[in-house]
Write a protein that holds these residues in place. Structure first.
Motif, mmCIF file in Angstrom:
data_model
loop_
_atom_site.group_PDB
_atom_site.id
_atom_site.type_symbol
_atom_site.label_atom_id
_atom_site.label_comp_id
_atom_site.label_asym_id
_atom_site.label_seq_id
_atom_site.Cartn_x
_atom_site.Cartn_y
_atom_site.Cartn_z
ATOM 1 N N MET A 138 0.874 -1.112 -0.080
ATOM 2 C CA MET A 138 -0.085 0.102 -0.089
ATOM 3 C C MET A 138 0.898 1.476 -0.117
ATOM 4 N N ASN A 139 0.605 2.094 -0.971
ATOM 5 C CA ASN A 139 1.285 3.107 -1.102
ATOM 6 C C ASN A 139 0.932 4.379 -0.036
ATOM 7 N N LEU A 140 1.830 5.203 0.010
ATOM 8 C CA LEU A 140 1.735 6.468 1.022
ATOM 9 C C LEU A 140 0.548 7.206 0.830
ATOM 10 N N PRO A 141 0.274 7.479 -0.063
ATOM 11 C CA PRO A 141 -1.259 8.348 -0.241
ATOM 12 C C PRO A 141 -2.333 7.708 0.099
ATOM 13 N N ASN A 142 -2.428 6.201 -0.267
ATOM 14 C CA ASN A 142 -3.536 5.462 0.406
ATOM 15 C C ASN A 142 -3.612 5.270 1.767
ATOM 16 N N LYS A 143 -2.422 5.287 2.270
ATOM 17 C CA LYS A 143 -1.975 5.024 3.660
ATOM 18 C C LYS A 143 -2.673 6.350 4.467
ATOM 19 N N LEU A 144 -2.201 7.583 3.713
ATOM 20 C CA LEU A 144 -2.962 8.748 4.289
ATOM 21 C C LEU A 144 -4.311 8.936 4.275
ATOM 22 N N THR A 145 -5.021 8.341 3.217
ATOM 23 C CA THR A 145 -6.482 8.371 3.161
ATOM 24 C C THR A 145 -7.078 7.356 4.058
ATOM 25 N N ILE A 146 -6.359 6.469 4.445
ATOM 26 C CA ILE A 146 -6.961 5.431 5.443
ATOM 27 C C ILE A 146 -6.903 6.210 6.866
ATOM 28 N N LEU A 147 -5.721 7.022 7.056
ATOM 29 C CA LEU A 147 -5.636 7.524 8.572
ATOM 30 C C LEU A 147 -6.694 8.613 8.436
ATOM 31 N N ARG A 148 -7.006 9.216 7.462
ATOM 32 C CA ARG A 148 -8.059 10.361 7.562
ATOM 33 C C ARG A 148 -9.329 9.695 8.028
ATOM 34 N N LEU A 174 -2.494 16.391 0.948
ATOM 35 C CA LEU A 174 -1.221 15.937 0.955
ATOM 36 C C LEU A 174 -1.491 14.559 0.000
ATOM 37 N N ASP A 175 -2.340 13.770 0.341
ATOM 38 C CA ASP A 175 -2.388 12.559 -0.256
ATOM 39 C C ASP A 175 -2.729 12.774 -1.726
ATOM 40 N N GLY A 176 -3.397 13.631 -2.208
ATOM 41 C CA GLY A 176 -3.470 13.990 -3.684
ATOM 42 C C GLY A 176 -2.409 14.352 -4.550
ATOM 43 N N TYR A 177 -1.701 15.361 -3.476
ATOM 44 C CA TYR A 177 -0.659 15.936 -4.057
ATOM 45 C C TYR A 177 0.765 14.781 -4.226
ATOM 46 N N ILE A 178 0.794 14.047 -3.357
ATOM 47 C CA ILE A 178 1.705 12.818 -3.433
ATOM 48 C C ILE A 178 1.383 12.003 -4.508
ATOM 49 N N ALA A 179 0.094 11.511 -4.555
ATOM 50 C CA ALA A 179 -0.486 10.666 -5.664
ATOM 51 C C ALA A 179 -0.213 11.110 -6.988
ATOM 52 N N ARG A 180 -0.445 12.429 -7.232
ATOM 53 C CA ARG A 180 -0.025 12.956 -8.625
ATOM 54 C C ARG A 180 1.274 13.185 -8.846
ATOM 55 N N LYS A 181 2.079 13.803 -7.969
ATOM 56 C CA LYS A 181 3.281 13.954 -8.247
ATOM 57 C C LYS A 181 4.215 12.864 -8.473
ATOM 58 N N ARG A 182 3.966 11.780 -7.704
ATOM 59 C CA ARG A 182 4.941 10.472 -7.679
ATOM 60 C C ARG A 182 4.117 9.503 -8.490
#
Length: 180
Positions: free
Chosen positions: A1-11, A49-57
């Motif tokens: 599981m990538n970082l953006p998805n982890k941030l989404t779950i955290l939210r 943050l999750d959207g920014y990281i997902a698009r950038k990476r």
């Protein structure tokens, strides 16, 4: 599981924490409100943050496409529902805002069946930001900011209605092709 998805779950996991601190009767109500505000602010920041990281990476996933808007809706809807028993927002107001979310979610399901992706509009993004600012102002209940808070309540309502009309109008072909 990538970082953006982890941030989404955290939210999504932060939603019950926010609700607890917002509604739990405590001796130090002010402290609990500040904790609720901090939790809401952190959760809201993860949305950006999750959207920014997902698009950038280039980490956009189907899970993220599904779960990110769901986590957003859970956070904002739970926050607004908490405002009703505290008499910060009337129930009719919250019903209008939540109804818009259900309508757009249903609309997106129809679009998916037609292989149409409905991107977030600027009105939708402005609506979300105005709702998040409104919620923060309502949580804090700073008397000197009552006029600003009231302004954001009305702005959020207006942007909710405008963004709904904008989504439906710009994507009316989805409804027409769906047999409506």
């Amino acid at each position: 599981m990538n970082l953006p998805n982890k941030l989404t779950i955290l939210r999504a996991l932060m939603v019950p924490v926010y609700v607890f601190f917002m509604l739990f009767p405590a001796e130090n109500e002010l402290l609990f409100r500040w904790i609720a505000c901090a939790v809401f602010c952190i959760a809201s920041f993860t949305d950006f943050l999750d959207g920014y990281i997902a698009r950038k990476r280039n980490l956009v996933t189907n899970f993220g496409k599904f779960m990110d808007p769901l986590a957003d809706k859970l956070l904002v809807c739970a926050a607004m529902i908490c405002m009703i028993p505290l008499s910060y927002l009337p129930a009719w107001y919250v019903i209008i805002l939540i109804s818009r979310e259900f309508i757009i979610s249903g609309f997106r399901l129809i679009a998916v069946e037609q292989n149409v992706v409905i991107a977030a509009s600027y009105f939708g993004k402005f609506k979300t930001v105005s709702q998040m600012v409104m919620i923060i102002l309502l949580i804090l209940q700073i008397p000197a900011l009552n006029l600003v808070t009231t302004g954001f309540v009305y702005l959020s309502l207006a942007l909710t209605i405008i963004s709904l009309i904008d989504y439906l109008y710009k994507n009316r072909s989805v409804l027409e092709e769906g047999g409506f």
